[in-house]
Design an enzyme around this catalytic site. Sequence first.
Site, mmCIF file in Angstrom:
data_model
loop_
_atom_site.group_PDB
_atom_site.id
_atom_site.type_symbol
_atom_site.label_atom_id
_atom_site.label_comp_id
_atom_site.label_asym_id
_atom_site.label_seq_id
_atom_site.Cartn_x
_atom_site.Cartn_y
_atom_site.Cartn_z
ATOM 1 N N GLU A 1 -3.538 6.893 -7.883
ATOM 2 C CA GLU A 1 -3.352 6.117 -9.120
ATOM 3 C C GLU A 1 -3.980 6.772 -10.342
ATOM 4 O O GLU A 1 -3.432 6.687 -11.441
ATOM 5 C CB GLU A 1 -3.900 4.694 -8.951
ATOM 6 C CG GLU A 1 -3.000 3.776 -8.135
ATOM 7 C CD GLU A 1 -3.064 4.019 -6.639
ATOM 8 O OE1 GLU A 1 -3.960 4.772 -6.194
ATOM 9 O OE2 GLU A 1 -2.234 3.462 -5.905
ATOM 10 N N HIS B 1 -5.447 -7.265 -2.182
ATOM 11 C CA HIS B 1 -4.115 -7.192 -2.785
ATOM 12 C C HIS B 1 -3.810 -8.436 -3.619
ATOM 13 O O HIS B 1 -2.653 -8.824 -3.750
ATOM 14 C CB HIS B 1 -3.029 -7.046 -1.714
ATOM 15 C CG HIS B 1 -2.935 -5.687 -1.114
ATOM 16 N ND1 HIS B 1 -3.885 -5.188 -0.254
ATOM 17 C CD2 HIS B 1 -2.010 -4.698 -1.242
ATOM 18 C CE1 HIS B 1 -3.534 -3.959 0.127
ATOM 19 N NE2 HIS B 1 -2.396 -3.645 -0.461
#
Lengths: 328, 321
Positions: free
Chosen positions: A60, A129
Amino acid sequence: MAEMLYREALNRAIDECMAADENVVMLGEDVGLYGGSYRVSEGLVSKYGEARLIDTPIAELSIVGNAIGMAIGGLRPIAEIMTANFSLLAFDQIINHMSKYRYMSAGKLTLPMVVRFPQGVSKQLAAQHSESYEQMLSAVPGMHVFAAGDPNYAYHALKAAIMMDDPVLFIEHELLYNKKGEVDFDTPVDPFKARIVKEGENITIVSYLKMVDDVMAAVPQIEERLGKSCEVIDLQSLNPMDTETIKNSVEKTGRLVVVEEDHYTGGYGAQVISRVVEKFFYTLDAAPLRIAGKDVPIPYNRKLELASIPTPDSITEAIVAWGKNNGL
Amino acid sequence: MDKLTAEDIFYTMALGRRFEYAAKEHYMTGEISGFLHLDIGQEALSVAAMKAFDHGDVFTTYREHIMAIARGIEPKAVMAELFGKKTGVSEGRGGSMHLFDPSHFFYGGDAIVGGHLPNAVGCAYARKFQKSEHGVLAVFGDGATNGGAFFESLNIASAWKLPILFLCENNRYAIGTEITRVAPFLEQAKKAEPYMPTKEVDGNDAPAVYEAVKEAQDYIQKGHGPIFIEAFTYRWEGHSMSDPGTYRSQEEMEIWKRKDPIERMKKLLKERYIMSDAQIEALEKKADAAVEEAVQFAAQSPEPEVDELFDYVFAEEVRHG
């Protein structure tokens, strides 16, 4: 005008921008051949090719970092972070680079780029998440933060974000991708303005992202039990915050409730209330109410998960109790 | 390397060293503040790399004053930035560590160690996408080679065959920690070997750096993908002005001072390019004058106004959808 899913509205916005400007590229994990984890970029790779729908490694920091370099190099990148939690790996790039290059260079570098990221409590994805980061990201000067609560705003605001010369963080909610709604292609939306979802006279309820739907589900009950009407505002742009729309509403209703999904401590709603209390205190007839997620990591078990965030039922109960204690 | 290039490199190195000593002096007097990282001792590398890499974009670190000047940014604008003045290259918003000028394809001045490498890779992607002749030069120190951003960048640049030159300035010290105490070997190019061709060069030898960077520029322009050069050098000063440098021995510093890249270049100008002492002295005097002018300019320039505080947060014209 067409009825479409939120994810289809996002897809269409990207598609139109890519058709209009060959410098628009999209990068992220699985955005190309796979079509995106949430199917937002579905079908685009066959139209625009792999050089513009760029599949990246799971890295990322580089997704956002590469997008910054692409923007410096003259492209208009859209970086997708698969889930907000993973964006933490890219926070150096977002906070130290993306939001500061324009200022540090006295306007010599401008980054026309968008970072899209899905966030929020979905269904039993557990603590790693399920995060919401609008509170942290809205606190960073130098980039706009949009939060798309419905397909119409998703379409218009994403298009605007892609065409803007400033960096934009574009927050989506994971449970909204299959939300259906009318998109009015011909009537542009000012992405910086809040939307009055429902007009009312007695209580202003400010929210954003999926909580707007939960508020709307609660409103009939609240109105019935209190015998009062609610005005519901979807903030949409979190940075800058459209305080004008909030002010106008609170001047009318005299009462303010903020509903948000992120954790109570440090949550974005605190900023909304702080601004109203600081700037328009005397428009209030009662202390504001803040309804937020609990200060716990999001649990896996569905019953516990729902207990950790506001739901239509808990929103109803909280507002009714507060209303009764505050002269409604 | 032709004579004109050699002369230009020598002049810019001499200018750079004088610039840094002037910066040090004005730091002592308080006119320059914040963090100030001097490049004294590393001039060959900084100057020759910038002069050689003339077809592309440069992403570099916070020790970048001399690189910015070698890239063509006016010494006056660099010094004024150190003074925090409105006439500085970043109008007083950036300071020593954040010099940017896209008109010279110079992007930092980035002060997060290794954090600029993914940005450089993204720009290399843009250049490949645009079928541009430009490649990208990413400069970093040995201290940047232990972080994740470094490895992510090598990996992606290599997977996508991007036109990028990774230039590692190995001066042995990451702030005060010698590289071999935190990495298994001195030569950081070893880390790049699985990804791309690597080359080592004497970073105090300006012609050697120049030739290596030129060759590398040619290599990446031909579409072969990324390449890695490691140049060994040494900084004479501490990491920044707040670093007394107690972690290094006097002997070690003396050994490196005897390898002074400027004296070495001077010798070369005399021997290979048959320049006279007077000719060389004229260049040095010109450098003195340029630095003097830069300091005067910086000292006399106005500061930014407080009502300009919010300028440049966002692009002035925001197009609404």
